[in-house]
Scaffold this motif. Sequence first.
Motif, PDB file in Angstrom:
ATOM      1  N   TYR A 189       0.840  -1.206   0.000  1.00  0.00           N
ATOM      2  CA  TYR A 189       0.000   0.000   0.000  1.00  0.00           C
ATOM      3  C   TYR A 189       0.869   1.247   0.000  1.00  0.00           C
ATOM      4  O   TYR A 189       1.795   1.361   0.808  1.00  0.00           O
ATOM      5  CB  TYR A 189      -0.901  -0.045   1.237  1.00  0.00           C
ATOM      6  CG  TYR A 189      -1.699   1.195   1.483  1.00  0.00           C
ATOM      7  CD1 TYR A 189      -2.498   1.772   0.494  1.00  0.00           C
ATOM      8  CD2 TYR A 189      -1.684   1.800   2.756  1.00  0.00           C
ATOM      9  CE1 TYR A 189      -3.247   2.922   0.745  1.00  0.00           C
ATOM     10  CE2 TYR A 189      -2.439   2.931   3.023  1.00  0.00           C
ATOM     11  CZ  TYR A 189      -3.202   3.483   2.016  1.00  0.00           C
ATOM     12  OH  TYR A 189      -3.940   4.631   2.267  1.00  0.00           O
ATOM     13  N   LYS A 190       0.524   2.202  -0.954  1.00  0.00           N
ATOM     14  CA  LYS A 190       1.213   3.497  -1.021  1.00  0.00           C
ATOM     15  C   LYS A 190       0.253   4.566  -0.520  1.00  0.00           C
ATOM     16  O   LYS A 190      -0.632   5.026  -1.245  1.00  0.00           O
ATOM     17  CB  LYS A 190       1.642   3.798  -2.449  1.00  0.00           C
ATOM     18  CG  LYS A 190       2.757   2.895  -2.963  1.00  0.00           C
ATOM     19  CD  LYS A 190       3.222   3.332  -4.348  1.00  0.00           C
ATOM     20  CE  LYS A 190       4.420   2.510  -4.812  1.00  0.00           C
ATOM     21  NZ  LYS A 190       4.933   2.957  -6.148  1.00  0.00           N
ATOM     22  N   LYS A 205      -0.255   8.049  -2.453  1.00  0.00           N
ATOM     23  CA  LYS A 205      -0.914   8.012  -3.755  1.00  0.00           C
ATOM     24  C   LYS A 205      -2.244   7.280  -3.718  1.00  0.00           C
ATOM     25  O   LYS A 205      -2.989   7.287  -4.707  1.00  0.00           O
ATOM     26  CB  LYS A 205       0.005   7.337  -4.782  1.00  0.00           C
ATOM     27  CG  LYS A 205       1.292   8.110  -5.005  1.00  0.00           C
ATOM     28  CD  LYS A 205       2.142   7.450  -6.079  1.00  0.00           C
ATOM     29  CE  LYS A 205       3.424   8.242  -6.338  1.00  0.00           C
ATOM     30  NZ  LYS A 205       4.247   7.617  -7.394  1.00  0.00           N
ATOM     31  N   LYS A 216      -2.727   4.114  -3.718  1.00  0.00           N
ATOM     32  CA  LYS A 216      -2.670   2.980  -4.630  1.00  0.00           C
ATOM     33  C   LYS A 216      -2.173   1.730  -3.897  1.00  0.00           C
ATOM     34  O   LYS A 216      -1.521   1.810  -2.860  1.00  0.00           O
ATOM     35  CB  LYS A 216      -1.746   3.292  -5.807  1.00  0.00           C
ATOM     36  CG  LYS A 216      -2.265   4.374  -6.727  1.00  0.00           C
ATOM     37  CD  LYS A 216      -1.310   4.593  -7.876  1.00  0.00           C
ATOM     38  CE  LYS A 216      -1.857   5.632  -8.849  1.00  0.00           C
ATOM     39  NZ  LYS A 216      -3.049   5.128  -9.562  1.00  0.00           N
ATOM     40  N   GLN A 268       1.536  -3.720 -11.536  1.00  0.00           N
ATOM     41  CA  GLN A 268       0.365  -2.886 -11.813  1.00  0.00           C
ATOM     42  C   GLN A 268      -0.308  -2.498 -10.504  1.00  0.00           C
ATOM     43  O   GLN A 268      -0.635  -3.351  -9.696  1.00  0.00           O
ATOM     44  CB  GLN A 268      -0.618  -3.643 -12.701  1.00  0.00           C
ATOM     45  CG  GLN A 268      -1.813  -2.790 -13.129  1.00  0.00           C
ATOM     46  CD  GLN A 268      -2.738  -3.561 -14.062  1.00  0.00           C
ATOM     47  OE1 GLN A 268      -2.432  -4.676 -14.472  1.00  0.00           O
ATOM     48  NE2 GLN A 268      -3.867  -2.954 -14.408  1.00  0.00           N
ATOM     49  N   PHE A 269      -0.497  -1.209 -10.304  1.00  0.00           N
ATOM     50  CA  PHE A 269      -1.137  -0.688  -9.097  1.00  0.00           C
ATOM     51  C   PHE A 269      -2.596  -0.384  -9.380  1.00  0.00           C
ATOM     52  O   PHE A 269      -2.985  -0.009 -10.498  1.00  0.00           O
ATOM     53  CB  PHE A 269      -0.433   0.575  -8.607  1.00  0.00           C
ATOM     54  CG  PHE A 269       0.909   0.311  -7.965  1.00  0.00           C
ATOM     55  CD1 PHE A 269       0.995   0.114  -6.596  1.00  0.00           C
ATOM     56  CD2 PHE A 269       2.059   0.252  -8.730  1.00  0.00           C
ATOM     57  CE1 PHE A 269       2.237  -0.117  -6.010  1.00  0.00           C
ATOM     58  CE2 PHE A 269       3.285   0.007  -8.148  1.00  0.00           C
ATOM     59  CZ  PHE A 269       3.381  -0.177  -6.779  1.00  0.00           C
ATOM     60  N   SER A 270      -3.388  -0.475  -8.356  1.00  0.00           N
ATOM     61  CA  SER A 270      -4.821  -0.133  -8.447  1.00  0.00           C
ATOM     62  C   SER A 270      -5.128   0.946  -7.419  1.00  0.00           C
ATOM     63  O   SER A 270      -4.462   1.039  -6.382  1.00  0.00           O
ATOM     64  CB  SER A 270      -5.682  -1.370  -8.172  1.00  0.00           C
ATOM     65  OG  SER A 270      -5.389  -2.407  -9.083  1.00  0.00           O
ATOM     66  N   ASN A 271      -6.161   1.725  -7.712  1.00  0.00           N
ATOM     67  CA  ASN A 271      -6.583   2.772  -6.775  1.00  0.00           C
ATOM     68  C   ASN A 271      -7.426   2.144  -5.666  1.00  0.00           C
ATOM     69  O   ASN A 271      -8.213   1.227  -5.903  1.00  0.00           O
ATOM     70  CB  ASN A 271      -7.395   3.851  -7.465  1.00  0.00           C
ATOM     71  CG  ASN A 271      -6.553   4.647  -8.456  1.00  0.00           C
ATOM     72  OD1 ASN A 271      -5.384   4.927  -8.189  1.00  0.00           O
ATOM     73  ND2 ASN A 271      -7.144   5.018  -9.585  1.00  0.00           N
ATOM     74  N   THR A 272      -7.203   2.614  -4.435  1.00  0.00           N
ATOM     75  CA  THR A 272      -8.035   2.133  -3.326  1.00  0.00           C
ATOM     76  C   THR A 272      -9.451   2.661  -3.494  1.00  0.00           C
ATOM     77  O   THR A 272      -9.671   3.756  -4.029  1.00  0.00           O
ATOM     78  CB  THR A 272      -7.467   2.609  -1.983  1.00  0.00           C
ATOM     79  OG1 THR A 272      -7.376   4.038  -1.989  1.00  0.00           O
ATOM     80  CG2 THR A 272      -6.094   2.001  -1.730  1.00  0.00           C
TER      81      THR A 272
END
Length: 581
Positions: A538-539, A542, A544, A570-574
């Motif tokens: 978890y970032k 951002k 993400k 590949q990152f996803s938005n929370t």
Amino acid sequence: MKTRQISIAIVLCASLFVLNVQSKTVDPYKVLGVDKSASQREIQKAFHKLSLQYHPDKNKSKGAQEKFAEINNAYEILSDEDKRKNYDLYGDEKGAPGFDAGGAGDHGGYTYFTSGGPGQSGFNFGPGGMGGGQGGAKSFSFSFGGPGSQRSSGFGLDDIFSNMFGGGMGSGSQFGGGSKFGGFSGFGGSGRSQSRTKNSGKSIPSVNSQMYKKEISDKGMTWLLLSHTSTSRDIQYYESVIREVASSLDGAMKVGRINCETDASFCKGLGIYPRNVPRLFVYSLKSSGDGALMEYSDDLDVKRVKSFCHDHLPRFSKRVDLDHFDFVSQTVGGLPKVMLLSTKKDTPVIWRALSGLYRNRFVFYDAQVRDSSDPAVRRLGVDALPAIVSWLSNGEKQILRTGISVKDLKSAIQDLSSLLDNFEKKNKKAASAQSKSEQSEAEAKQVPVLTGSNFNDICGEKTPVCVIGVFRSSKARDKLEKVLLSVSQKSLSRRQSTAYGSRDSVSYALLDAARQQFFLNAFDKSGYKSSDKVLLAYKPRKGKFAVFEGEVTSEDAESFISSVLSGDVQFSNTRQKPIAK
């Protein structure tokens, strides 16, 4: 005429007595083939050799049994201090007077009797008739009141004839029971007092089932055990062999005897069944650590029995080559290690005995070295041999002793046992200190469980990446914690510089999915309910995240985090900002 008849009768009495003594007297020194100055060791060796040669079980020739009995009788006399002294003084082990009867034609065919020495009253029967005096070199001498006695004979002639040719001697007669002759019962009497004989060696302790369980079974000490019954033959010979073997291995071995007649159930439980001769067994620990009885079946010889016992002493010390062995890296159950350095080709008896007694408390090694100048010995810091080097369970080396001096086996084992006991105490203190240190270090390295109170410190916006191990079972938690601890040691080197100094670029935490379902819903509607464990990156800044599902290993976790840091996943938005309860 009457006087002449009396004289003839007395001479006949004396002659019969001399013949009787001569017929029973066999020189024990000649029987065993030893000199009169022979030591007890020489007598014992001669006895063992002849006993084996003429033992009825081995020698079936005519006269072997009589010879064997003669050998045992001779040994019984010479092995006992009192009996041997009596024989040397009097020619009889019972303390009866010695003799040297004149042969035909000696002194005119007369035999001389005296009271035993100068200054003692007595008689002589010879050419001069009967009267007091001193015997010559070839005389039959006896003491009337023991050595040094000044008592005169004082016996009545009528009593002599009535006792010799009539009824048995009464207790009040002057020849009866030897009461007036210092224990000498001569002419037909049986009342001679018996002198107590000394034991030729220490008694062998009896072993029963209780003692066996408490002191013998699996205790590490080797035992030589004699099983017998009250009717067992040659028991004294077996005991003499056992005592000599026990003496030579005192400290490394103990001895005991089991009576299979009075304790039949105990013997049956051990698998020992009585025979007409005693049986010898050695109890010792095998390499597996289990105790076992091994029966001795060879000739009953001290040297061979000792060799058999020696062969069955414990062997828990591993012989190693100093040039090709790393003692620090060798760990066995966290036990401290001890090593003996000596010039001996084989593992010394002392070290083998100790390896049995301390087998569950130390790991034993031994090595043969040329001398103290050997480079491998020098590297260990040893300056004199024999030496004992040890390693605490934390790997620290200790030199316990160098230049070991051995007076005897028993005292040496006792001395080295004290040395090992003290070293064990020192190791326990060191292990306790190490345990506390490791506990503190482990607590410092623990991966925290994410809660509402520590969320901002661990996964707040100041943290570039927060790696969270999500678990739904205790088993999954344990595995994720080990993986994250392992990876964190490598990932902590990745730091970033800030205005406030360096800080870790990755923080690690665990999350209990059952209690923090709302937190997980911020990442995915399902909350990863179908997975037992999940790894989230978890970032916070951002908003993400990236996820790794499936079986998580240290290699997988390290690869995943490296990809997260390099942007290769590949990152996803929370769905919303995660909030921990």
